[in-house]
Design a protein around this motif. Structure first.
Motif, PDB file in Angstrom:
ATOM      1  N   GLN A 192      17.518 -37.498  18.875  1.00  0.00           N
ATOM      2  CA  GLN A 192      17.193 -39.052  19.086  1.00  0.00           C
ATOM      3  C   GLN A 192      16.857 -39.653  17.692  1.00  0.00           C
ATOM      4  OE1 GLN A 192      17.792 -40.701  22.133  1.00  0.00           O
ATOM      5  NE2 GLN A 192      17.761 -42.139  20.514  1.00  0.00           N
ATOM      6  N   ALA A 193      16.118 -38.860  16.748  1.00  0.00           N
ATOM      7  CA  ALA A 193      15.797 -39.489  15.405  1.00  0.00           C
ATOM      8  C   ALA A 193      17.088 -39.621  14.779  1.00  0.00           C
ATOM      9  CB  ALA A 193      14.907 -38.572  14.734  1.00  0.00           C
ATOM     10  N   ALA A 194      18.044 -38.789  14.825  1.00  0.00           N
ATOM     11  CA  ALA A 194      19.306 -39.003  14.078  1.00  0.00           C
ATOM     12  C   ALA A 194      20.294 -40.030  14.527  1.00  0.00           C
ATOM     13  CB  ALA A 194      20.295 -37.469  14.302  1.00  0.00           C
ATOM     14  N   VAL A 195      20.034 -40.334  16.102  1.00  0.00           N
ATOM     15  CA  VAL A 195      20.895 -41.445  16.527  1.00  0.00           C
ATOM     16  C   VAL A 195      20.111 -42.802  16.058  1.00  0.00           C
ATOM     17  CG1 VAL A 195      21.162 -42.601  18.725  1.00  0.00           C
ATOM     18  CG2 VAL A 195      21.843 -40.428  18.571  1.00  0.00           C
ATOM     19  N   ASP A 196      18.661 -42.676  16.069  1.00  0.00           N
ATOM     20  CA  ASP A 196      17.912 -43.968  15.567  1.00  0.00           C
ATOM     21  C   ASP A 196      18.268 -44.060  13.921  1.00  0.00           C
ATOM     22  OD1 ASP A 196      16.885 -44.016  18.434  1.00  0.00           O
ATOM     23  OD2 ASP A 196      15.233 -43.187  17.702  1.00  0.00           O
ATOM     24  N   THR A 197      18.477 -43.035  13.301  1.00  0.00           N
ATOM     25  CA  THR A 197      18.700 -43.375  12.078  1.00  0.00           C
ATOM     26  C   THR A 197      20.012 -44.075  11.655  1.00  0.00           C
ATOM     27  OG1 THR A 197      17.371 -41.581  11.212  1.00  0.00           O
ATOM     28  CG2 THR A 197      19.079 -42.166   9.824  1.00  0.00           C
ATOM     29  N   PHE A 198      21.000 -43.498  12.380  1.00  0.00           N
ATOM     30  CA  PHE A 198      22.512 -43.913  12.654  1.00  0.00           C
ATOM     31  C   PHE A 198      22.336 -45.428  13.061  1.00  0.00           C
ATOM     32  CE2 PHE A 198      26.294 -44.689  14.728  1.00  0.00           C
ATOM     33  CZ  PHE A 198      27.285 -44.397  13.508  1.00  0.00           C
ATOM     34  N   LYS A 199      21.806 -45.701  14.153  1.00  0.00           N
ATOM     35  CA  LYS A 199      21.642 -47.045  14.478  1.00  0.00           C
ATOM     36  C   LYS A 199      21.281 -48.042  13.222  1.00  0.00           C
ATOM     37  CE  LYS A 199      20.588 -46.813  19.208  1.00  0.00           C
ATOM     38  NZ  LYS A 199      19.563 -47.025  20.251  1.00  0.00           N
ATOM     39  N   ALA A 200      20.282 -47.289  12.443  1.00  0.00           N
ATOM     40  CA  ALA A 200      19.641 -48.413  11.536  1.00  0.00           C
ATOM     41  C   ALA A 200      20.521 -48.653  10.234  1.00  0.00           C
ATOM     42  CB  ALA A 200      18.270 -47.843  11.070  1.00  0.00           C
ATOM     43  N   ILE A 201      21.210 -47.644   9.914  1.00  0.00           N
ATOM     44  CA  ILE A 201      22.253 -47.581   8.579  1.00  0.00           C
ATOM     45  C   ILE A 201      23.598 -48.032   9.123  1.00  0.00           C
ATOM     46  CG2 ILE A 201      20.615 -46.100   7.701  1.00  0.00           C
ATOM     47  CD1 ILE A 201      22.687 -43.779   7.935  1.00  0.00           C
ATOM     48  N   ALA A 202      24.191 -47.858  10.043  1.00  0.00           N
ATOM     49  CA  ALA A 202      25.674 -47.914  10.338  1.00  0.00           C
ATOM     50  C   ALA A 202      25.871 -49.536  10.370  1.00  0.00           C
ATOM     51  CB  ALA A 202      26.048 -47.116  11.722  1.00  0.00           C
ATOM     52  N   PRO A 203      26.982 -49.961   9.937  1.00  0.00           N
ATOM     53  CA  PRO A 203      27.289 -51.641  10.057  1.00  0.00           C
ATOM     54  C   PRO A 203      27.104 -51.901  11.312  1.00  0.00           C
ATOM     55  CG  PRO A 203      28.817 -50.449   8.441  1.00  0.00           C
ATOM     56  CD  PRO A 203      28.052 -48.987   9.096  1.00  0.00           C
ATOM     57  N   ASN A 204      27.853 -51.331  12.301  1.00  0.00           N
ATOM     58  CA  ASN A 204      27.891 -51.521  13.807  1.00  0.00           C
ATOM     59  C   ASN A 204      27.239 -50.274  14.414  1.00  0.00           C
ATOM     60  OD1 ASN A 204      29.709 -53.650  13.558  1.00  0.00           O
ATOM     61  ND2 ASN A 204      31.302 -52.253  13.257  1.00  0.00           N
ATOM     62  N   GLY A 205      25.845 -49.935  13.957  1.00  0.00           N
ATOM     63  CA  GLY A 205      25.254 -48.963  14.603  1.00  0.00           C
ATOM     64  C   GLY A 205      24.902 -48.932  15.941  1.00  0.00           C
ATOM     65  N   GLU A 206      24.395 -50.309  16.432  1.00  0.00           N
ATOM     66  CA  GLU A 206      24.076 -50.375  17.858  1.00  0.00           C
ATOM     67  C   GLU A 206      25.147 -49.707  18.766  1.00  0.00           C
ATOM     68  OE1 GLU A 206      20.953 -50.551  20.343  1.00  0.00           O
ATOM     69  OE2 GLU A 206      20.565 -51.003  18.254  1.00  0.00           O
ATOM     70  N   LYS A 207      26.382 -50.476  18.475  1.00  0.00           N
ATOM     71  CA  LYS A 207      27.565 -50.370  19.138  1.00  0.00           C
ATOM     72  C   LYS A 207      27.987 -48.622  19.131  1.00  0.00           C
ATOM     73  CE  LYS A 207      32.521 -51.651  19.109  1.00  0.00           C
ATOM     74  NZ  LYS A 207      33.273 -52.060  18.426  1.00  0.00           N
ATOM     75  N   GLU A 208      27.999 -48.189  17.892  1.00  0.00           N
ATOM     76  CA  GLU A 208      28.563 -46.928  17.615  1.00  0.00           C
ATOM     77  C   GLU A 208      27.655 -45.746  18.156  1.00  0.00           C
ATOM     78  OE1 GLU A 208      29.657 -46.848  13.640  1.00  0.00           O
ATOM     79  OE2 GLU A 208      31.536 -48.152  13.961  1.00  0.00           O
ATOM     80  N   ALA A 209      26.249 -46.004  18.092  1.00  0.00           N
ATOM     81  CA  ALA A 209      25.399 -45.097  18.457  1.00  0.00           C
ATOM     82  C   ALA A 209      25.488 -44.569  20.062  1.00  0.00           C
ATOM     83  CB  ALA A 209      23.987 -45.440  18.002  1.00  0.00           C
ATOM     84  N   LEU A 210      25.845 -45.949  20.638  1.00  0.00           N
ATOM     85  CA  LEU A 210      26.007 -45.682  22.132  1.00  0.00           C
ATOM     86  C   LEU A 210      26.854 -44.418  22.621  1.00  0.00           C
ATOM     87  CD1 LEU A 210      25.983 -46.466  25.321  1.00  0.00           C
ATOM     88  CD2 LEU A 210      27.952 -47.725  24.692  1.00  0.00           C
ATOM     89  N   TYR A 211      27.779 -44.094  21.664  1.00  0.00           N
ATOM     90  CA  TYR A 211      28.783 -42.785  21.788  1.00  0.00           C
ATOM     91  C   TYR A 211      27.987 -41.669  21.322  1.00  0.00           C
ATOM     92  CZ  TYR A 211      32.110 -46.256  22.751  1.00  0.00           C
ATOM     93  OH  TYR A 211      32.815 -47.444  23.613  1.00  0.00           O
ATOM     94  N   TRP A 212      27.134 -41.696  20.214  1.00  0.00           N
ATOM     95  CA  TRP A 212      26.247 -40.638  19.816  1.00  0.00           C
ATOM     96  C   TRP A 212      25.372 -40.399  20.995  1.00  0.00           C
ATOM     97  CZ3 TRP A 212      24.756 -39.743  14.260  1.00  0.00           C
ATOM     98  CH2 TRP A 212      25.611 -39.841  13.487  1.00  0.00           C
ATOM     99  N   GLU A 213      24.754 -41.136  21.644  1.00  0.00           N
ATOM    100  CA  GLU A 213      23.858 -41.042  22.784  1.00  0.00           C
ATOM    101  C   GLU A 213      24.393 -40.359  23.918  1.00  0.00           C
ATOM    102  OE1 GLU A 213      22.286 -45.151  22.980  1.00  0.00           O
ATOM    103  OE2 GLU A 213      20.375 -44.760  21.672  1.00  0.00           O
ATOM    104  N   MET A 214      25.706 -40.708  24.050  1.00  0.00           N
ATOM    105  CA  MET A 214      26.453 -39.982  25.250  1.00  0.00           C
ATOM    106  C   MET A 214      26.636 -38.588  24.931  1.00  0.00           C
ATOM    107  SD  MET A 214      29.077 -42.922  26.729  1.00  0.00           S
ATOM    108  CE  MET A 214      30.090 -43.113  25.126  1.00  0.00           C
ATOM    109  N   THR A 215      26.762 -38.010  23.773  1.00  0.00           N
ATOM    110  CA  THR A 215      26.964 -36.756  23.377  1.00  0.00           C
ATOM    111  C   THR A 215      25.505 -36.084  23.508  1.00  0.00           C
ATOM    112  OG1 THR A 215      26.885 -37.123  20.859  1.00  0.00           O
ATOM    113  CG2 THR A 215      29.008 -36.955  22.021  1.00  0.00           C
TER     114      THR A 215
END
Length: 181
Positions: free
Chosen positions: A134-157
């Motif tokens: 979850q921390a990795a997903v949260d970090t990704f959300k914060a640093i990726a340009p479209n992090g919130e949208k793209e992290a959805l797919y990480w959260e599904m995995t």
């Protein structure tokens, strides 16, 4: 999935060094697709030979120089082509645990002990890795340009991993109960 496609997918987020790719791989794809750093670096060379990535040497003051990789248009096309291929579900899945269990009648005590050890290891992994994932997903959300949208797919995995671990724990409990009963 293949390692090259995993690397191409990670490079779609942004350009990265081999070191950055290895670290990102460790906290993301490595949860379901294992690769060592040496494999990643070897594969980056192959991707460059195929024209799917390019690299640029960056000279740094006071630090070692670095090589930054960028996905090319042909790399994006290859990745998207791969994304469109049908998934090969349940094909040639190797499981040493199931092999041991299948032949467990040959050494019942060893099999029971193995199942108990695996159960403890899976329980520990769930307790330790879930917060890390979850921390990795949260970090990704914060640093990726479209992090919130793209992290959805990480959260599904991550969700898949949690459910798979719970199913494995349930199966282990049932097996242990049968062997002890």
């Amino acid at each position: 999935m293949s390692l090259p496609h995993g690397l191409l997918g990670l490079l779609q987020y942004r350009d990265r060094t081999g070191y950055e790719l290895a670290k990102l791989f460790e906290v993301s794809l490595n949860k379901f697709w294992h690769a060592q750093s040496s494999q990643i670096y070897r594969e980056l060379g192959r991707l460059e030979e195929q024209g799917w990535v390019t690299s640029q040497n960056v000279i740094q003051q006071g630090k070692p120089n670095k090589k930054v990789y960028t996905i090319t248009e042909s790399g994006r096309a290859e990745f998207l082509g791969w994304m469109c291929t049908p998934a090969q579900l349940f094909k040639n899945r190797h499981s040493p645990l199931l092999m041991y269990t299948f032949f467990g009648a040959s050494a019942p005590e060893v099999t029971l002990e193995r199942l108990k050890r695996v159960r403890g290891a899976v329980q520990s992994a769930v307790e330790e890795q879930l917060p890390q994932n979850q921390a990795a997903v949260d970090t990704f959300k914060a640093i990726a340009p479209n992090g919130e949208k793209e992290a959805l797919y990480w959260e599904m995995t991550v969700s898949y991993g949690v459910l798979e671990a719970k199913a494995l724990l349930q199966w282990l409990d049932e097996c242990i109960e049968k062997l002890e009963g």
